[in-house]
Design an enzyme around this catalytic site. Sequence first.
Site, PDB file in Angstrom:
ATOM      1  N   HIS A 199       0.868  -1.202   0.000  1.00 44.73           N
ATOM      2  CA  HIS A 199       0.000   0.000   0.000  1.00 44.73           C
ATOM      3  C   HIS A 199       0.893   1.236   0.000  1.00 44.73           C
ATOM      4  O   HIS A 199       1.493   1.581   1.016  1.00 44.73           O
ATOM      5  CB  HIS A 199      -0.912   0.021   1.230  1.00 44.73           C
ATOM      6  CG  HIS A 199      -1.875   1.170   1.232  1.00 44.73           C
ATOM      7  ND1 HIS A 199      -3.228   1.017   1.444  1.00 44.73           N
ATOM      8  CD2 HIS A 199      -1.699   2.508   1.046  1.00 44.73           C
ATOM      9  CE1 HIS A 199      -3.834   2.190   1.391  1.00 44.73           C
ATOM     10  NE2 HIS A 199      -2.910   3.123   1.152  1.00 44.73           N
TER      11      HIS A 199
ATOM     12  N   HIS B  16       1.579   5.373  -1.737  1.00 42.88           N
ATOM     13  CA  HIS B  16       1.222   6.541  -2.561  1.00 42.88           C
ATOM     14  C   HIS B  16       2.498   7.118  -3.161  1.00 42.88           C
ATOM     15  O   HIS B  16       3.390   7.540  -2.412  1.00 42.88           O
ATOM     16  CB  HIS B  16       0.515   7.604  -1.718  1.00 42.88           C
ATOM     17  CG  HIS B  16      -0.764   7.108  -1.120  1.00 42.88           C
ATOM     18  ND1 HIS B  16      -1.977   7.224  -1.769  1.00 42.88           N
ATOM     19  CD2 HIS B  16      -1.007   6.453   0.042  1.00 42.88           C
ATOM     20  CE1 HIS B  16      -2.925   6.673  -1.007  1.00 42.88           C
ATOM     21  NE2 HIS B  16      -2.363   6.196   0.081  1.00 42.88           N
ATOM     22  N   LEU B  17       2.571   7.139  -4.470  1.00 39.33           N
ATOM     23  CA  LEU B  17       3.772   7.669  -5.144  1.00 39.33           C
ATOM     24  C   LEU B  17       3.545   9.038  -5.757  1.00 39.33           C
ATOM     25  O   LEU B  17       4.494   9.692  -6.169  1.00 39.33           O
ATOM     26  CB  LEU B  17       4.241   6.694  -6.234  1.00 39.33           C
ATOM     27  CG  LEU B  17       4.913   5.417  -5.732  1.00 39.33           C
ATOM     28  CD1 LEU B  17       5.186   4.463  -6.895  1.00 39.33           C
ATOM     29  CD2 LEU B  17       6.213   5.741  -5.003  1.00 39.33           C
ATOM     30  N   ARG B  18       2.271   9.457  -5.895  1.00 36.94           N
ATOM     31  CA  ARG B  18       1.945  10.747  -6.528  1.00 36.94           C
ATOM     32  C   ARG B  18       2.467  10.778  -7.961  1.00 36.94           C
ATOM     33  O   ARG B  18       2.615   9.753  -8.593  1.00 36.94           O
ATOM     34  CB  ARG B  18       2.490  11.931  -5.706  1.00 36.94           C
ATOM     35  CG  ARG B  18       2.259  11.856  -4.194  1.00 36.94           C
ATOM     36  CD  ARG B  18       0.807  11.707  -3.811  1.00 36.94           C
ATOM     37  NE  ARG B  18       0.631  11.938  -2.361  1.00 36.94           N
ATOM     38  CZ  ARG B  18      -0.373  11.509  -1.661  1.00 36.94           C
ATOM     39  NH1 ARG B  18      -1.342  10.773  -2.222  1.00 36.94           N
ATOM     40  NH2 ARG B  18      -0.483  11.779  -0.366  1.00 36.94           N
TER      41      ARG B  18
ATOM     42  N   ASN C  15      -5.047   7.284  -6.228  1.00 34.62           N
ATOM     43  CA  ASN C  15      -5.780   8.522  -5.896  1.00 34.62           C
ATOM     44  C   ASN C  15      -5.017   9.777  -6.337  1.00 34.62           C
ATOM     45  O   ASN C  15      -4.725  10.654  -5.541  1.00 34.62           O
ATOM     46  CB  ASN C  15      -6.142   8.582  -4.407  1.00 34.62           C
ATOM     47  CG  ASN C  15      -4.942   8.588  -3.486  1.00 34.62           C
ATOM     48  OD1 ASN C  15      -3.884   8.065  -3.827  1.00 34.62           O
ATOM     49  ND2 ASN C  15      -5.096   9.180  -2.315  1.00 34.62           N
TER      50      ASN C  15
ATOM     51  N   LYS D 277      -9.256  -0.403  -6.077  1.00 35.90           N
ATOM     52  CA  LYS D 277      -9.348   0.260  -4.771  1.00 35.90           C
ATOM     53  C   LYS D 277     -10.692   0.939  -4.576  1.00 35.90           C
ATOM     54  O   LYS D 277     -11.123   1.732  -5.416  1.00 35.90           O
ATOM     55  CB  LYS D 277      -8.225   1.307  -4.659  1.00 35.90           C
ATOM     56  CG  LYS D 277      -8.196   2.100  -3.359  1.00 35.90           C
ATOM     57  CD  LYS D 277      -7.689   1.275  -2.178  1.00 35.90           C
ATOM     58  CE  LYS D 277      -7.850   2.015  -0.857  1.00 35.90           C
ATOM     59  NZ  LYS D 277      -6.743   2.899  -0.551  1.00 35.90           N
TER      60      LYS D 277
ATOM     61  N   HIS E 113     -10.583   1.132   1.456  1.00 38.98           N
ATOM     62  CA  HIS E 113     -10.375   2.151   2.493  1.00 38.98           C
ATOM     63  C   HIS E 113     -11.601   2.014   3.388  1.00 38.98           C
ATOM     64  O   HIS E 113     -12.680   2.496   3.038  1.00 38.98           O
ATOM     65  CB  HIS E 113     -10.261   3.556   1.887  1.00 38.98           C
ATOM     66  CG  HIS E 113      -9.998   4.602   2.933  1.00 38.98           C
ATOM     67  ND1 HIS E 113      -8.801   5.246   3.057  1.00 38.98           N
ATOM     68  CD2 HIS E 113     -10.780   5.054   3.939  1.00 38.98           C
ATOM     69  CE1 HIS E 113      -8.858   6.074   4.095  1.00 38.98           C
ATOM     70  NE2 HIS E 113     -10.045   5.982   4.642  1.00 38.98           N
TER      71      HIS E 113
ATOM     72  N   HIS F 210      -4.681  -0.481   5.567  1.00 40.33           N
ATOM     73  CA  HIS F 210      -4.276   0.285   6.756  1.00 40.33           C
ATOM     74  C   HIS F 210      -5.222   0.075   7.942  1.00 40.33           C
ATOM     75  O   HIS F 210      -5.862   1.007   8.426  1.00 40.33           O
ATOM     76  CB  HIS F 210      -4.093   1.765   6.453  1.00 40.33           C
ATOM     77  CG  HIS F 210      -5.109   2.403   5.542  1.00 40.33           C
ATOM     78  ND1 HIS F 210      -6.461   2.271   5.715  1.00 40.33           N
ATOM     79  CD2 HIS F 210      -4.954   3.172   4.448  1.00 40.33           C
ATOM     80  CE1 HIS F 210      -7.085   2.939   4.769  1.00 40.33           C
ATOM     81  NE2 HIS F 210      -6.192   3.494   3.980  1.00 40.33           N
TER      82      HIS F 210
ATOM     83  N   LEU G 280      -5.206   9.267   7.678  1.00 41.62           N
ATOM     84  CA  LEU G 280      -6.487   8.580   7.716  1.00 41.62           C
ATOM     85  C   LEU G 280      -6.290   7.127   7.308  1.00 41.62           C
ATOM     86  O   LEU G 280      -5.544   6.867   6.369  1.00 41.62           O
ATOM     87  CB  LEU G 280      -7.492   9.257   6.776  1.00 41.62           C
ATOM     88  CG  LEU G 280      -8.032  10.602   7.280  1.00 41.62           C
ATOM     89  CD1 LEU G 280      -8.820  11.307   6.199  1.00 41.62           C
ATOM     90  CD2 LEU G 280      -8.886  10.400   8.542  1.00 41.62           C
TER      91      LEU G 280
ATOM     92  N   ASP H 168       1.415   2.679   3.481  1.00 37.60           N
ATOM     93  CA  ASP H 168       0.548   3.852   3.289  1.00 37.60           C
ATOM     94  C   ASP H 168       1.373   5.134   3.354  1.00 37.60           C
ATOM     95  O   ASP H 168       0.876   6.178   3.791  1.00 37.60           O
ATOM     96  CB  ASP H 168      -0.604   3.880   4.302  1.00 37.60           C
ATOM     97  CG  ASP H 168      -1.700   4.890   3.925  1.00 37.60           C
ATOM     98  OD1 ASP H 168      -1.751   5.285   2.748  1.00 37.60           O
ATOM     99  OD2 ASP H 168      -2.468   5.271   4.815  1.00 37.60           O
TER     100      ASP H 168
ATOM    101  N   HIS I 286       2.854  14.647   1.405  1.00 39.59           N
ATOM    102  CA  HIS I 286       2.205  15.921   1.063  1.00 39.59           C
ATOM    103  C   HIS I 286       3.248  17.017   1.227  1.00 39.59           C
ATOM    104  O   HIS I 286       4.066  16.951   2.156  1.00 39.59           O
ATOM    105  CB  HIS I 286       1.036  16.213   2.011  1.00 39.59           C
ATOM    106  CG  HIS I 286      -0.132  15.296   1.843  1.00 39.59           C
ATOM    107  ND1 HIS I 286      -1.079  15.477   0.861  1.00 39.59           N
ATOM    108  CD2 HIS I 286      -0.496  14.180   2.519  1.00 39.59           C
ATOM    109  CE1 HIS I 286      -1.996  14.517   0.957  1.00 39.59           C
ATOM    110  NE2 HIS I 286      -1.661  13.705   1.943  1.00 39.59           N
TER     111      HIS I 286
ATOM    112  N   ALA J 292      -4.283  14.756   5.244  1.00 40.61           N
ATOM    113  CA  ALA J 292      -3.990  13.502   5.935  1.00 40.61           C
ATOM    114  C   ALA J 292      -2.926  12.732   5.181  1.00 40.61           C
ATOM    115  O   ALA J 292      -2.993  12.620   3.964  1.00 40.61           O
ATOM    116  CB  ALA J 292      -5.260  12.660   6.018  1.00 40.61           C
TER     117      ALA J 292
HETATM  118  C1  NCD Z   1      -3.650   9.089   1.895  1.00 44.01           C
HETATM  119  C2  NCD Z   1      -3.197  10.130   0.869  1.00 44.01           C
HETATM  120  O1  NCD Z   1      -2.681  11.173   1.279  1.00 44.01           O
HETATM  121  O2  NCD Z   1      -3.333   9.883  -0.334  1.00 44.01           O
HETATM  122  N1  NCD Z   1      -3.715   9.702   3.193  1.00 44.01           N
HETATM  123  C3  NCD Z   1      -3.657   9.068   4.377  1.00 44.01           C
HETATM  124  O3  NCD Z   1      -3.826   9.724   5.392  1.00 44.01           O
HETATM  125  N2  NCD Z   1      -3.417   7.781   4.457  1.00 44.01           N
HETATM  126  C4  NCD Z   1      -4.933   8.508   1.466  1.00 44.01           C
HETATM  127  C5  NCD Z   1      -5.331   7.280   2.243  1.00 44.01           C
HETATM  128  O4  NCD Z   1      -4.721   6.226   2.124  1.00 44.01           O
HETATM  129  O5  NCD Z   1      -6.305   7.367   3.006  1.00 44.01           O
HETATM  130 ZN    ZN Z   2      -3.305   5.125   1.495  1.00 35.88          ZN
END
Ligand code: NCD
Ligand code: ZN
Length: 365
Positions: free
Chosen positions: A16, A18-20, A44, A102, A139, A177, A224, A252, A256, A268
């Site tokens: 899990h 996030h690479l953006r 996302n 997802k 989620h 998560h 989150l 996760d 940001h 988050a």
């Molecule tokens: C994640 C995100 O920033 O994309 N944020 C987080 O708090 N985990 C999204 C997610 O997995 O809920």
């Molecule tokens: Zn996530």
Amino acid sequence: MTDPTRLTLRRPDDWHLHLRDGAMLRAVLPWTAAVFARAIVMPNLAPPVATAAAARAYRDRIRAALPPDTGFTPLMTCYLTDTTNPDDLAAGHADGVFAAAKLYPAHATTNAAAGVTDVARLGPVFARMEEIGLPLLVHGEVTDPDVDVFDREAVFLDRVLAPLIARFSNLRVVVEHATTRDAVDFVTAHAATGRIGATITAHHLLINRNALFEGGLRPHHYCLPVAKRERHRLALVDAATSGPGPFFLGTDSAPHPVAAKECAAACAGLFTAPAALGLYAEAFQAVGRLDRLEAFASLNGPAFYGMPPNDTRVTLVHAPTPVPATVAAGPTPADAVVPFRGGATVAWRVERERDARPPPTDRGS
Ligand code: NCD
Ligand code: ZN
């Protein structure tokens, strides 16, 4: 058992992540790729990665951003919406683009505005996923404003997930998560079926909700689902360190820019990638269960996804290792990301078997 100072395990995967995109992708990807062999990449983005064509293009951008010789494979996911086309999903799976899909309840988290408004609408999508064996990653939080934010995961399991897995009795599901004892109990209760798994983050093994308020409001501890009470953290540690089974590693890691974290309505997400495996090792060491880390980090995930475990190995070395205070991710200081533990140390360093290369240093922008 006396604690080892070195621990060798099969190279782990991050189920899990996030690479953006763009400059942020280029800044954060090397940290993960230096340690993990594969990662389930969250869809996302804005706009979301909601079709096979979009996922293929995103995978190309990730591959192009990879440093040489990492041997890293991004595993792509489809962002489910109210209008997801089951044929496109199945074609993406057949072509080897989609490893999973997802489910974000609409507005549940970062970039979830396009998420699913009512799971009842997705019957044909779930039926197709069940048929082709494509895992559903959830989620697991309701968004009902009447439900206390700390209860949203438990209520989701009860109201949404239990009926869903009863209706689609062969659907494979990952509770992403997991943050509560309720989630641990739910997954454990279904473990025998082999079709329900859960990822657990490093930070939910290390902090409880007090960390959000330690000496002031701490946006860099806000994610989150939000961290819960200590008794929930203890249940997560028990689950993660339980050995072979349904619980596996998913950081996760969710970067940001500092400007979006240090403000009146902080986003988050915790950026754990620079220290991830060492952070997990800390949590396992704290309960004397380092010997169970390999199952959690390197074996349970591949088993759930029906993939082979990795052939190469990594070695954790017990030595205080600095975590950068910031990682540059654009032209200005406001674009930088503050890692979890940034400016302090993590208790374990990671060496890769092939080249014993340490993770990258902050290479600036
Ligand atoms: C994640 C995100 O920033 O994309 N944020 C987080 O708090 N985990 C999204 C997610 O997995 O809920
Ligand atoms: Zn996530």
